[in-house]
Design an enzyme around this catalytic site. Structure first.
Site, PDB file in Angstrom:
ATOM      1  N   LYS A   1       2.338  -3.190   7.380  1.00  0.00           N
ATOM      2  CA  LYS A   1       2.026  -3.308   6.170  1.00  0.00           C
ATOM      3  C   LYS A   1       4.211  -3.030   5.674  1.00  0.00           C
ATOM      4  O   LYS A   1       4.944  -3.658   4.851  1.00  0.00           O
ATOM      5  CB  LYS A   1       1.720  -2.496   4.641  1.00  0.00           C
ATOM      6  CG  LYS A   1       0.258  -3.681   4.975  1.00  0.00           C
ATOM      7  CD  LYS A   1      -0.097  -4.296   4.383  1.00  0.00           C
ATOM      8  CE  LYS A   1       0.445  -4.685   2.944  1.00  0.00           C
ATOM      9  NZ  LYS A   1      -0.004  -6.724   2.578  1.00  0.00           N
TER      10      LYS A   1
ATOM     11  N   THR B   1       0.759  -1.013   0.268  1.00  0.00           N
ATOM     12  CA  THR B   1       0.519   0.112  -0.427  1.00  0.00           C
ATOM     13  C   THR B   1       0.825   1.160   0.018  1.00  0.00           C
ATOM     14  O   THR B   1       2.133   1.381   0.707  1.00  0.00           O
ATOM     15  CB  THR B   1      -1.091  -0.336   1.325  1.00  0.00           C
ATOM     16  OG1 THR B   1      -1.218   1.340   1.042  1.00  0.00           O
ATOM     17  CG2 THR B   1      -0.138  -0.127   2.803  1.00  0.00           C
ATOM     18  N   ASP B   2       0.519   2.513  -0.474  1.00  0.00           N
ATOM     19  CA  ASP B   2       1.237   3.580  -0.634  1.00  0.00           C
ATOM     20  C   ASP B   2       0.920   3.919   0.904  1.00  0.00           C
ATOM     21  O   ASP B   2       1.637   4.932   1.367  1.00  0.00           O
ATOM     22  CB  ASP B   2       0.348   4.178  -1.202  1.00  0.00           C
ATOM     23  CG  ASP B   2      -1.438   4.877  -0.553  1.00  0.00           C
ATOM     24  OD1 ASP B   2      -1.985   4.570  -0.312  1.00  0.00           O
ATOM     25  OD2 ASP B   2      -1.883   5.573  -1.449  1.00  0.00           O
ATOM     26  N   GLU B   3      -0.097   3.638   2.059  1.00  0.00           N
ATOM     27  CA  GLU B   3       0.510   4.604   3.527  1.00  0.00           C
ATOM     28  C   GLU B   3       1.440   3.878   4.317  1.00  0.00           C
ATOM     29  O   GLU B   3       1.501   4.533   5.449  1.00  0.00           O
ATOM     30  CB  GLU B   3      -0.861   3.793   4.509  1.00  0.00           C
ATOM     31  CG  GLU B   3      -2.439   3.957   3.423  1.00  0.00           C
ATOM     32  CD  GLU B   3      -3.478   3.223   4.278  1.00  0.00           C
ATOM     33  OE1 GLU B   3      -3.357   3.485   6.127  1.00  0.00           O
ATOM     34  OE2 GLU B   3      -4.330   3.661   4.159  1.00  0.00           O
TER      35      GLU B   3
ATOM     36  N   TYR C   1      -2.356  -0.114  11.126  1.00  0.00           N
ATOM     37  CA  TYR C   1      -1.955  -1.450   9.280  1.00  0.00           C
ATOM     38  C   TYR C   1      -0.758  -1.098   8.727  1.00  0.00           C
ATOM     39  O   TYR C   1      -0.026  -1.588   8.101  1.00  0.00           O
ATOM     40  CB  TYR C   1      -3.609  -0.398   8.806  1.00  0.00           C
ATOM     41  CG  TYR C   1      -3.579  -1.404   7.358  1.00  0.00           C
ATOM     42  CD1 TYR C   1      -3.173  -1.815   6.973  1.00  0.00           C
ATOM     43  CD2 TYR C   1      -3.446   0.483   6.234  1.00  0.00           C
ATOM     44  CE1 TYR C   1      -3.647  -2.114   5.574  1.00  0.00           C
ATOM     45  CE2 TYR C   1      -3.160   0.229   5.066  1.00  0.00           C
ATOM     46  CZ  TYR C   1      -2.983  -1.308   4.707  1.00  0.00           C
ATOM     47  OH  TYR C   1      -3.151  -1.747   3.310  1.00  0.00           O
TER      48      TYR C   1
END
Length: 353
Positions: free
Chosen positions: A162, A132-134, A158
């Protein structure tokens, strides 16, 4: 055969369906079937011999070893993850277990499997990790978009888990030579998305006559990627990506959350108008999420430059397709919105009243 983890979830199931539309190569689909895993999404494959489903936990090393030994896949595509920020705030332990321990277990199993392959198969094998970009943290309004070299700065349980999984995947390439590929995508949307996420939640609430809850001031920005475009990007990375490399996948569609919801309301006003007024009248503002990242934005030029991929959908075309899909498949949405899901939504949003 390819080995897909989390293939009954939103992105994983879309990928499996998309793969089998364009290829006769079988898919071994491994999913634990937690709350967001839904075999109903895959009902069109019920009698398709190319789709082999195994209910298993990626943290169960013995089960994963047995599946790899039996099916001998040429690639592992790792979609399985706990992925909802709000849930990670309420219960981070599940995210550490699935995203970190699960990825570690899968990497260890993959390394053992890969090391025993004949040399030609060993050279061709790939482990593709979907992230993810997060992991990159939050941008200001004037910051440049995330690139593949942006330093990691995760802000939620989260995104931290990741990030941890990304680092493990990178380490297994540099330490052991495992031929890995990593993709970091922006916010996905489209058919079969579990209705805890913004777009399907707003569609469901709008049609149900419920409030459309907007966190904070509604000005948080996300880059939106239609799930079909994401699947096409993953196929390209699997086929042509360079082992050890990371590829950012974005839709070039930065939108404020409030703008997304207003656009959804306008589409519903056209497709299924209410007897009086607009769906916009259901918008309500609620207490913001703790540590809510302000802006995400993906620079996907590397993927276009090196692998000739760019999104086919604009935000407008993709969102219109998505709204129509949910209108045409309300039975699917009603089925996945179980009692447990309704309890979760009630708990999450009651705290934000």
């Amino acid at each position: 055969m390819i080995f897909v983890t989390g293939g009954a979830g939103f992105i994983g199931a879309n990928f499996v369906l998309d793969w089998l539309k364009g290829s006769d190569e079988p898919v071994l689909n491994v999913d634990k079937l937690t709350y967001a895993g839904n075999l109903g999404t895959l009902k069109s494959l019920k009698d398709d011999a190319r789709h082999v489903f195994a209910r298993a936990d990626i943290c169960d090393r013995a089960a994963i070893d047995a599946l790899l030994d039996r099916h001998k896949p040429r690639a592992i595509l790792h979609f399985a993850a706990e992925s909802h920020v709000d849930r990670s705030i309420h219960g981070p332990a599940d995210f550490v277990q699935t995203n970190v321990v699960g990825t570690f277990t899968l990497l260890e199993a993959a390394r053992t499997h890969w090391s025993k392959l004949p040399e030609d198969e060993k050279q061709a094998f790939r482990f593709l990790h979907v992230s993810t970009d997060e992991v990159y943290g939050s941008l200001s309004a004037t910051d440049p978009q995330f690139s593949e070299t942006t330093p990691y700065a995760p802000n939620s349980p989260y995104s931290a888990t990741k990030a941890g999984s990304d680092h493990l995947v990178r380490a297994y390439h540099h330490t052991y030579g495992l031929p890995v590929l990593t993709t970091n995508c922006s916010n996905n949307y489209g058919p079969y998305q579990f209705p805890e996420k913004l777009i399907p939640l707003m569609i469901a609430n709008a049609l149900g006559g419920k409030p459309l809850p907007i966190y904070g001031d509604g000005q948080n920005v996300r880059d939106w990627l239609y799930v079909g475009d994401h699947c096409a990007a993953i196929r390209q990375v699997l086929a042509r990506g360079v082992p050890g490399e990371t590829y950012n996948v974005g839709g070039w569609n930065e939108r404020k959350n409030l703008e997304v919801v207003h656009t959804l309301c306008d589409l519903l006003d056209q497709a299924k108008p209410k007897s009086s007024g607009s769906y916009r009248n259901q918008v309500t503002y609620v207490k913001d999420r703790p540590g809510h990242d302000r802006r995400y934005a993906i620079d996907a030029r590397k993927l276009e430059r090196e692998l000739s991929w760019k999104p086919a959908e604009t935000f407008e075309t993709g969102l219109a397709k998505t709204v129509q899909w949910y209108l045409d498949n309300q039975a699917w949405a009603d089925e996945v919105a179980s009692g447990d899901y309704r309890k979760w939504v009630g708990t999450n949003y009651a705290q934000r009243a």
